[in-house]
Design a protein around this motif. Structure first.
Motif, short mmCIF file in Angstrom:
data_model
loop_
_atom_site.label_atom_id
_atom_site.label_comp_id
_atom_site.label_asym_id
_atom_site.label_seq_id
_atom_site.Cartn_x
_atom_site.Cartn_y
_atom_site.Cartn_z
N PHE A 156 8.42 20.79 26.24
CA PHE A 156 9.48 21.17 27.16
C PHE A 156 10.69 20.31 26.88
O PHE A 156 10.72 19.13 27.19
CB PHE A 156 8.99 20.99 28.60
N LYS A 157 11.69 20.88 26.23
CA LYS A 157 12.82 20.12 25.71
C LYS A 157 13.76 19.73 26.84
O LYS A 157 14.55 20.53 27.32
CB LYS A 157 13.54 20.94 24.65
N THR A 158 13.67 18.46 27.28
CA THR A 158 14.45 17.98 28.41
C THR A 158 15.10 16.65 28.07
O THR A 158 14.78 16.03 27.07
CB THR A 158 13.54 17.78 29.63
N PRO A 159 16.00 16.19 28.96
CA PRO A 159 16.58 14.85 28.76
C PRO A 159 15.51 13.77 28.84
O PRO A 159 14.39 14.00 29.26
CB PRO A 159 17.57 14.73 29.91
N ASN A 160 15.89 12.57 28.44
CA ASN A 160 14.98 11.43 28.50
C ASN A 160 14.46 11.23 29.91
O ASN A 160 15.21 11.22 30.87
CB ASN A 160 15.74 10.17 28.04
N ALA A 161 13.14 11.04 30.04
CA ALA A 161 12.52 10.99 31.37
C ALA A 161 12.34 9.56 31.89
O ALA A 161 11.53 9.34 32.76
CB ALA A 161 11.16 11.67 31.31
N HIS A 162 13.08 8.60 31.36
CA HIS A 162 12.82 7.21 31.76
C HIS A 162 14.06 6.50 32.29
O HIS A 162 14.11 5.28 32.29
CB HIS A 162 12.24 6.45 30.57
N GLY A 163 15.05 7.26 32.74
CA GLY A 163 16.23 6.64 33.32
C GLY A 163 16.00 6.24 34.75
O GLY A 163 15.07 6.70 35.41
N ARG A 164 16.86 5.36 35.27
CA ARG A 164 16.74 4.93 36.66
C ARG A 164 17.16 6.05 37.61
O ARG A 164 16.70 6.12 38.73
CB ARG A 164 17.62 3.71 36.89
N LYS A 165 18.07 6.90 37.15
CA LYS A 165 18.48 8.05 37.95
C LYS A 165 18.17 9.32 37.16
O LYS A 165 18.44 9.40 35.96
CB LYS A 165 19.98 7.99 38.27
N ARG A 166 17.63 10.30 37.89
CA ARG A 166 17.20 11.53 37.21
C ARG A 166 17.35 12.69 38.19
O ARG A 166 17.08 12.55 39.38
CB ARG A 166 15.74 11.39 36.80
N ALA A 167 17.79 13.83 37.70
CA ALA A 167 18.01 14.97 38.59
C ALA A 167 17.56 16.27 37.94
O ALA A 167 17.74 16.47 36.74
CB ALA A 167 19.48 15.07 38.99
N LEU A 168 17.02 17.14 38.76
CA LEU A 168 16.70 18.51 38.37
C LEU A 168 17.54 19.44 39.23
O LEU A 168 17.48 19.38 40.46
CB LEU A 168 15.21 18.80 38.59
N VAL A 192 16.67 13.32 42.21
CA VAL A 192 17.33 14.37 43.00
C VAL A 192 16.81 15.72 42.54
O VAL A 192 16.72 15.99 41.33
CB VAL A 192 18.86 14.31 42.85
N PHE A 193 16.47 16.57 43.50
CA PHE A 193 16.09 17.95 43.21
C PHE A 193 17.01 18.87 43.99
O PHE A 193 17.05 18.83 45.23
CB PHE A 193 14.63 18.20 43.61
N HIS A 194 17.80 19.67 43.28
CA HIS A 194 18.67 20.64 43.93
C HIS A 194 18.27 22.04 43.50
O HIS A 194 18.08 22.31 42.31
CB HIS A 194 20.14 20.40 43.56
N TYR A 195 18.13 22.93 44.49
CA TYR A 195 17.77 24.32 44.21
C TYR A 195 18.69 25.24 44.99
O TYR A 195 18.89 25.06 46.20
CB TYR A 195 16.32 24.60 44.62
N SER A 196 19.26 26.23 44.30
CA SER A 196 20.05 27.26 44.94
C SER A 196 19.53 28.61 44.44
O SER A 196 19.58 28.90 43.24
CB SER A 196 21.53 27.09 44.60
N GLY A 197 19.04 29.41 45.35
CA GLY A 197 18.46 30.70 44.99
C GLY A 197 17.75 31.29 46.19
O GLY A 197 17.91 30.83 47.33
N HIS A 198 16.95 32.31 45.94
CA HIS A 198 16.20 32.92 47.02
C HIS A 198 14.99 32.08 47.41
O HIS A 198 14.36 31.44 46.57
CB HIS A 198 15.71 34.31 46.61
N GLY A 199 14.67 32.10 48.69
CA GLY A 199 13.43 31.54 49.19
C GLY A 199 12.71 32.59 50.01
O GLY A 199 13.31 33.58 50.45
N SER A 200 11.43 32.39 50.23
CA SER A 200 10.66 33.37 50.99
C SER A 200 9.53 32.66 51.72
O SER A 200 9.44 31.43 51.72
CB SER A 200 10.12 34.46 50.05
N GLN A 201 8.68 33.44 52.35
CA GLN A 201 7.53 32.93 53.07
C GLN A 201 6.29 33.76 52.73
O GLN A 201 6.41 34.93 52.36
CB GLN A 201 7.73 33.00 54.59
N GLN A 202 5.14 33.15 52.84
CA GLN A 202 3.90 33.90 52.75
C GLN A 202 2.89 33.30 53.71
O GLN A 202 2.97 32.12 54.07
CB GLN A 202 3.35 33.90 51.32
N ARG A 203 1.98 34.12 54.15
CA ARG A 203 1.01 33.69 55.15
C ARG A 203 0.18 32.52 54.64
O ARG A 203 -0.25 32.50 53.49
CB ARG A 203 0.09 34.87 55.48
#
Length: 361
Positions: free
Chosen positions: A66-78, A153-164
């Protein structure tokens, strides 16, 4: 009919396809084998647990692909923005939200560009499109190697839903979910999985902030404490720990979430009523405005500023409410207008005084 079984290792609810004799958990990768003689209930009641699991020795060894930025910084965001382009579910402002959030993290909170992973439909890299698989792997990446002192930090913008929910670990009886771009064929990402992936592993001294701009997002991280705030700024922390006793907190770290609705039933708005320029998520816009306008010293000030921005949107529409100039060039064009009805709110792994606890990323 799909059968609901619990993972024999981490007890996460899993949907067993018809006829399957085993299933691998997406969270802990344990293999749960189904005993045909056991009384699994196809109506989703309490289940018996199968024999001890077979666990792969290194469940995340494939993350290197999974080609991502370096995973060992003090600050990290998705940062994830899903617009569902060319579908009946299309949203206009989610990629704008993602771009503005990245700009804020880099320029206001000094996050290195190399430590920010963005998933949007604009990405040419197939590993950076917001599919269910990529979103799951990105969540694993966010906490990979997390150490005391790290800020996530985790930021998400999109649809959300619910399930039983059939395990009894939700106060309202529903699991909250995020909707990947391929959710119609691959399914949703459930709050139990999000909690197990990015909340439970947090070590002491590490902190996670989530900004979730979607419908039904009040408890999408499944955090155990819910801040109920009235329109005068008075608040009380509600205990949402499951009656089953299942632990939904961290491993000593700190997890705090700003969500788009103060309750799971509230919906979020994809609107031009705030920026006057283009479509944005009301939650994302109001959070950025609170920070840029100097209201970011405490969680209580941020929350009240966000609510004020959203409540005043209709009356200020003709009065020229605008983005701070530094963000204008981050926006694109487009958009629909909708009435803003949500109330941003906080959930956390532990209660705290929202008016004295300093906010920092």
């Amino acid at each position: 009919m799909l059968m609901l079984v619990n993972c024999s290792n981490c007890h996460t609810p899993l949907q067993l396809p018809p006829g399957a004799q085993s299933i691998r958990c997406a969270i802990c990768h344990a293999v749960t084998r189904i005993n045909n003689n056991s009384s699994y209930n196809t109506h989703h009641q309490h289940q018996q647990y199968p024999p001890p699991p077979v666990v792969t020795p290194s469940p995340y060894n494939h993350v290197t692909s999974f080609k991502t930025p370096n995973a060992h910084g003090r600050k990290r965001a998705l940062i994830i923005g899903v617009c569902y382009k060319y579908s009946r579910h299309e949203l206009k402002g989610c990629i704008n939200d993602a771009k503005c959030m990245k700009y804020l993290l880099i320029n206001r909170f000094k996050f290195p560009d190399s430590s920010i992973l963005m998933l949007t439909e604009e990405e040419s890299d197939p590993y950076k499109r917001p599919t269910k698989y990529n979103m799951r792997m990105a969540l694993y990446w966010l906490v990979q190697g997390c150490q005391p002192g790290d800020s996530l930090v985790f930021h998400y913008s999109g649809h959300g839903s619910q399930q039983r929910n059939y395990t009894g670990d939700e106060v309202d009886g529903y699991d909250e979910t995020l909707c990947p771009v391929d959710f119609e064929t691959q399914g949703l990402i459930v709050d139990n999985e999000i909690n197990a992936t990015i909340v439970k592993p947090l070590p002491r001294g590490a902190k996670l902030h989530a900004i979730i701009d979607s419908c039904h997002s009040g408890t999408v991280l499944d955090l155990p404490f819910f801040c109920r705030m009235d329109r005068h700024g008075k608040y009380v922390w509600e205990d949402h720990r499951p009656r089953s006793g299942m632990w939904k907190g961290t491993s000593g770290g700190e997890a705090i979430s700003f969500s788009a609705g103060c309750d799971n039933y509230q919906t979020s708005a994809d609107t031009t009523a705030l920026s006057k320029i283009t479509s944005t998520g009301a939650m994302t816009f109001s959070f950025i405005q609170a920070i840029e306008r100097g209201h970011g010293s405490t969680y209580g000030k941020i929350l009240n500023a966000m609510r004020s921005t959203i409540r005043n949107a209709d009356t200020e529409f003709s009065g020229g409410l605008t983005l701070v100039p530094s963000l204008i060039n981050m926006l694109l064009t487009g958009g629909s207008v909708s009435r803003l009805t949500q109330e941003p709110q906080l959930t956390a792994n532990e209660p705290f005084d929202v008016y004295t606890k300093p906010f920092s990323l």
